[in-house]
Design a protein around this motif. Structure first.
Motif, mmCIF file in Angstrom:
data_model
loop_
_atom_site.group_PDB
_atom_site.id
_atom_site.type_symbol
_atom_site.label_atom_id
_atom_site.label_comp_id
_atom_site.label_asym_id
_atom_site.label_seq_id
_atom_site.Cartn_x
_atom_site.Cartn_y
_atom_site.Cartn_z
ATOM 1 N N VAL A 215 -18.476 -0.275 -13.713
ATOM 2 C CA VAL A 215 -17.053 -0.570 -13.509
ATOM 3 C C VAL A 215 -16.773 -1.356 -12.242
ATOM 4 O O VAL A 215 -15.699 -1.932 -12.094
ATOM 5 C CB VAL A 215 -16.225 0.735 -13.501
ATOM 6 N N LEU A 216 -17.724 -1.401 -11.311
ATOM 7 C CA LEU A 216 -17.448 -2.046 -10.022
ATOM 8 C C LEU A 216 -18.756 -2.583 -9.446
ATOM 9 O O LEU A 216 -19.744 -1.841 -9.332
ATOM 10 C CB LEU A 216 -16.825 -1.017 -9.064
ATOM 11 N N ASP A 217 -18.774 -3.873 -9.104
ATOM 12 C CA ASP A 217 -20.014 -4.459 -8.593
ATOM 13 C C ASP A 217 -20.079 -4.484 -7.076
ATOM 14 O O ASP A 217 -21.146 -4.751 -6.508
ATOM 15 C CB ASP A 217 -20.213 -5.868 -9.159
ATOM 16 N N LYS A 218 -18.968 -4.215 -6.408
ATOM 17 C CA LYS A 218 -18.963 -4.146 -4.948
ATOM 18 C C LYS A 218 -17.876 -3.172 -4.507
ATOM 19 O O LYS A 218 -16.981 -2.829 -5.288
ATOM 20 C CB LYS A 218 -18.721 -5.536 -4.345
ATOM 21 N N PRO A 219 -17.929 -2.682 -3.268
ATOM 22 C CA PRO A 219 -16.957 -1.677 -2.830
ATOM 23 C C PRO A 219 -15.522 -2.185 -2.924
ATOM 24 O O PRO A 219 -15.243 -3.366 -2.698
ATOM 25 C CB PRO A 219 -17.348 -1.430 -1.356
ATOM 26 N N TYR A 220 -14.646 -1.262 -3.274
ATOM 27 C CA TYR A 220 -13.214 -1.565 -3.296
ATOM 28 C C TYR A 220 -12.489 -0.373 -2.680
ATOM 29 O O TYR A 220 -12.525 0.734 -3.215
ATOM 30 C CB TYR A 220 -12.712 -1.808 -4.716
ATOM 31 N N ALA A 221 -11.861 -0.614 -1.526
ATOM 32 C CA ALA A 221 -11.269 0.477 -0.752
ATOM 33 C C ALA A 221 -9.771 0.289 -0.572
ATOM 34 O O ALA A 221 -9.285 -0.830 -0.346
ATOM 35 C CB ALA A 221 -11.938 0.573 0.616
ATOM 36 N N MET A 222 -9.066 1.404 -0.656
ATOM 37 C CA MET A 222 -7.634 1.451 -0.402
ATOM 38 C C MET A 222 -7.370 2.550 0.621
ATOM 39 O O MET A 222 -8.093 3.542 0.683
ATOM 40 C CB MET A 222 -6.877 1.734 -1.703
ATOM 41 N N ALA A 223 -6.320 2.386 1.410
ATOM 42 C CA ALA A 223 -5.966 3.403 2.394
ATOM 43 C C ALA A 223 -4.459 3.567 2.448
ATOM 44 O O ALA A 223 -3.704 2.603 2.258
ATOM 45 C CB ALA A 223 -6.511 3.037 3.779
ATOM 46 N N GLY A 224 -4.029 4.802 2.706
ATOM 47 C CA GLY A 224 -2.606 5.109 2.789
ATOM 48 C C GLY A 224 -2.015 4.722 4.132
ATOM 49 O O GLY A 224 -2.671 4.834 5.177
ATOM 50 N N PHE A 225 -0.752 4.275 4.105
ATOM 51 C CA PHE A 225 -0.078 3.812 5.326
ATOM 52 C C PHE A 225 1.411 4.079 5.174
ATOM 53 O O PHE A 225 2.040 3.641 4.209
ATOM 54 C CB PHE A 225 -0.330 2.309 5.514
ATOM 55 N N ASN A 226 1.981 4.826 6.109
ATOM 56 C CA ASN A 226 3.415 5.125 6.068
ATOM 57 C C ASN A 226 4.230 3.929 6.533
ATOM 58 O O ASN A 226 3.917 3.328 7.557
ATOM 59 C CB ASN A 226 3.733 6.307 6.988
ATOM 60 N N VAL A 227 5.267 3.595 5.782
ATOM 61 C CA VAL A 227 6.168 2.513 6.170
ATOM 62 C C VAL A 227 7.615 2.974 6.021
ATOM 63 O O VAL A 227 8.021 3.444 4.954
ATOM 64 C CB VAL A 227 5.946 1.246 5.329
ATOM 65 N N PHE A 228 8.366 2.829 7.091
ATOM 66 C CA PHE A 228 9.814 3.057 7.071
ATOM 67 C C PHE A 228 10.454 1.794 7.619
ATOM 68 O O PHE A 228 10.440 1.546 8.826
ATOM 69 C CB PHE A 228 10.186 4.273 7.921
ATOM 70 N N ALA A 229 10.954 0.966 6.715
ATOM 71 C CA ALA A 229 11.492 -0.338 7.094
ATOM 72 C C ALA A 229 13.002 -0.355 6.902
ATOM 73 O O ALA A 229 13.527 0.191 5.921
ATOM 74 C CB ALA A 229 10.846 -1.439 6.256
ATOM 75 N N ALA A 230 13.698 -0.996 7.834
ATOM 76 C CA ALA A 230 15.155 -1.121 7.765
ATOM 77 C C ALA A 230 15.559 -2.386 8.507
ATOM 78 O O ALA A 230 14.721 -3.076 9.110
ATOM 79 C CB ALA A 230 15.834 0.107 8.356
ATOM 80 N N ASP A 231 16.831 -2.688 8.472
ATOM 81 C CA ASP A 231 17.318 -3.912 9.112
ATOM 82 C C ASP A 231 17.300 -3.826 10.623
ATOM 83 O O ASP A 231 17.284 -4.851 11.312
ATOM 84 C CB ASP A 231 18.726 -4.229 8.616
ATOM 85 N N THR A 232 17.323 -2.612 11.175
ATOM 86 C CA THR A 232 17.234 -2.424 12.619
ATOM 87 C C THR A 232 16.192 -1.343 12.916
ATOM 88 O O THR A 232 15.913 -0.469 12.079
ATOM 89 C CB THR A 232 18.571 -1.983 13.231
ATOM 90 N N ALA A 233 15.650 -1.405 14.132
ATOM 91 C CA ALA A 233 14.664 -0.409 14.534
ATOM 92 C C ALA A 233 15.281 0.983 14.576
ATOM 93 O O ALA A 233 14.640 1.976 14.210
ATOM 94 C CB ALA A 233 14.088 -0.783 15.903
ATOM 95 N N GLU A 234 16.528 1.066 15.002
ATOM 96 C CA GLU A 234 17.201 2.360 15.106
ATOM 97 C C GLU A 234 17.379 3.001 13.738
ATOM 98 O O GLU A 234 17.171 4.203 13.558
ATOM 99 C CB GLU A 234 18.560 2.194 15.792
ATOM 100 N N GLU A 235 17.753 2.191 12.748
ATOM 101 C CA GLU A 235 17.929 2.726 11.403
ATOM 102 C C GLU A 235 16.594 3.188 10.821
ATOM 103 O O GLU A 235 16.517 4.224 10.143
ATOM 104 C CB GLU A 235 18.559 1.670 10.494
ATOM 105 N N ALA A 236 15.535 2.431 11.072
ATOM 106 C CA ALA A 236 14.218 2.814 10.563
ATOM 107 C C ALA A 236 13.768 4.152 11.158
ATOM 108 O O ALA A 236 13.232 5.012 10.452
ATOM 109 C CB ALA A 236 13.196 1.725 10.886
ATOM 110 N N GLU A 237 13.984 4.337 12.441
ATOM 111 C CA GLU A 237 13.640 5.610 13.083
ATOM 112 C C GLU A 237 14.437 6.762 12.467
ATOM 113 O O GLU A 237 13.913 7.856 12.273
ATOM 114 C CB GLU A 237 13.902 5.535 14.583
#
Length: 339
Positions: A215-237
């Motif tokens: 099913v796979l001829d070479k390594p394939y890796a995925m990793a989890g990453f939290n993202v909180f995106a908004a129009d301003t830094a304050e809103e994202a926080e």
């Protein structure tokens, strides 16, 4: 597409959060809506995870939720990130995901984890015992592969299941999963969105020891990453404070709860212990504007070399969550992503 993102895929992990004052029905409706949105934005896959006995997570019946999301979408891959194999017999999983593969051919992912996703009480209620045999999980994975291959090794034909071709992944937050994924030649996903400590070492082991497979001829890796995106830094926080409250509550009390509403200046109100918890668990995260998210993702991809990033975020307001997904897609693929 910026050079550091060339060829990289972006996906989304949804814990299907049940909010304070909300309901399971609302959480499931929100998941279907968000999956449709992610599909429009060009996300590669949309995963839900198996957790039991948690009031704030609506994806315990994981295969049923995947069917719900699959029916709401048409092209995005949908699946489990993951199925906790100690909770179920491999034959049951083969039948469930064979059914899903028949309903949504070419779109089903089956991520497998060896943690129970629950405590001892819940494990007993699931009528399973926690296997202390270190070979228990690898043996279950191989048995599951045999059902899908219908190679006769088990002496049982899984119906549905025989001949099904869900994309199988090994998940992990330690080195064990990396070793198993390498031996079996399967794609590997690391849970760095909540357990980042062993990420770099696990990826090194997986790539070093990888054996090509059918099913796979070479390594394939995925990793989890939290993202909180908004129009301003304050809103994202502010948006990120809901998940931060949940993390701190779980780590300090051991009692999971429903996703709380955002709390202004939450980090500032925490003591040393609470901030230390968040500093550790949210180390693989980007919180801020589209530009901040682009920089954070670029640094993460540059450091890890992963082929795919699984974005994770639990945000109280569904509209804000949709917007966060759009900003994240735009940060990686602008200007193709839609708002």
């Amino acid at each position: 597409m910026p050079p550091m993102f060339a060829g990289m895929k972006l996906s989304f992990l949804d814990l299907v959060p049940v909010t304070e004052g909300g309901s399971v029905a609302q959480a499931l409706a929100n998941a279907a809506d968000l999956a449709r949105h992610a599909e429009t934005l060009g996300y590669q896959r949309y995963w839900v995870a198996e957790h039991h006995g948690m009031d704030g997570i609506a994806s315990a019946a994981t295969a049923v939720v995947i069917a719900h999301i699959g029916a709401a979408t048409s092209t995005i891959r949908v699946g489990a990130g993951g199925i906790m194999l100690p909770n179920s017999a491999p034959l049951q999983i083969a039948e469930q995901f064979g059914t899903l593969d028949a309903l949504f051919p070419g779109r089903i992912d089956l991520g497998l984890g060896r943690a129970p996703g629950s405590d001892q009480r819940v494990a007993r209620a699931l009528r399973r015992t926690l296997d202390s045999d270190p070979n228990g999980f690898p043996n279950d994975v191989v048995e599951l592969q045999s059902y899908f291959a219908d190679d006769g090794r088990t002496g049982i034909t899984a119906t549905p299941g025989a001949g099904a071709k869900p994309e199988m992944w090994i998940l992990g937050s330690s080195l064990f999963g990396a070793q198993l994924a390498a031996i079996l030649g399967l794609p590997y996903a690391f849970a760095s969105h909540f357990a980042p400590d062993a990420l770099d070492q696990a990826l090194d082991i997986y790539r070093r020891d990888f054996r090509p497979s059918a099913v796979l001829d070479k390594p394939y890796a995925m990793a989890g990453f939290n993202v909180f995106a908004a129009d301003t830094a304050e809103e994202a926080e502010l948006l990120a404070s809901s998940q931060a409250q949940s993390f701190v509550r779980l780590r300090t009390t051991g009692v999971p709860g429903r996703l709380p509403p955002p709390l202004p200046d939450y980090r500032a109100s925490l003591g040393t212990q609470g901030n230390a918890i968040l500093g550790q668990v949210l180390r693989c995260s980007a919180i801020g504007t589209r530009e901040t998210v682009a920089d954070g993702l670029a640094d993460f991809v540059r450091r890890t070399g992963v082929d795919e990033v699984m974005v994770a975020s639990s945000i109280f307001d569904p509209a804000a969550r949709r917007h966060s997904l759009a900003l994240t897609a735009r940060a990686v693929r602008q200007p193709e992503a839609v708002s």
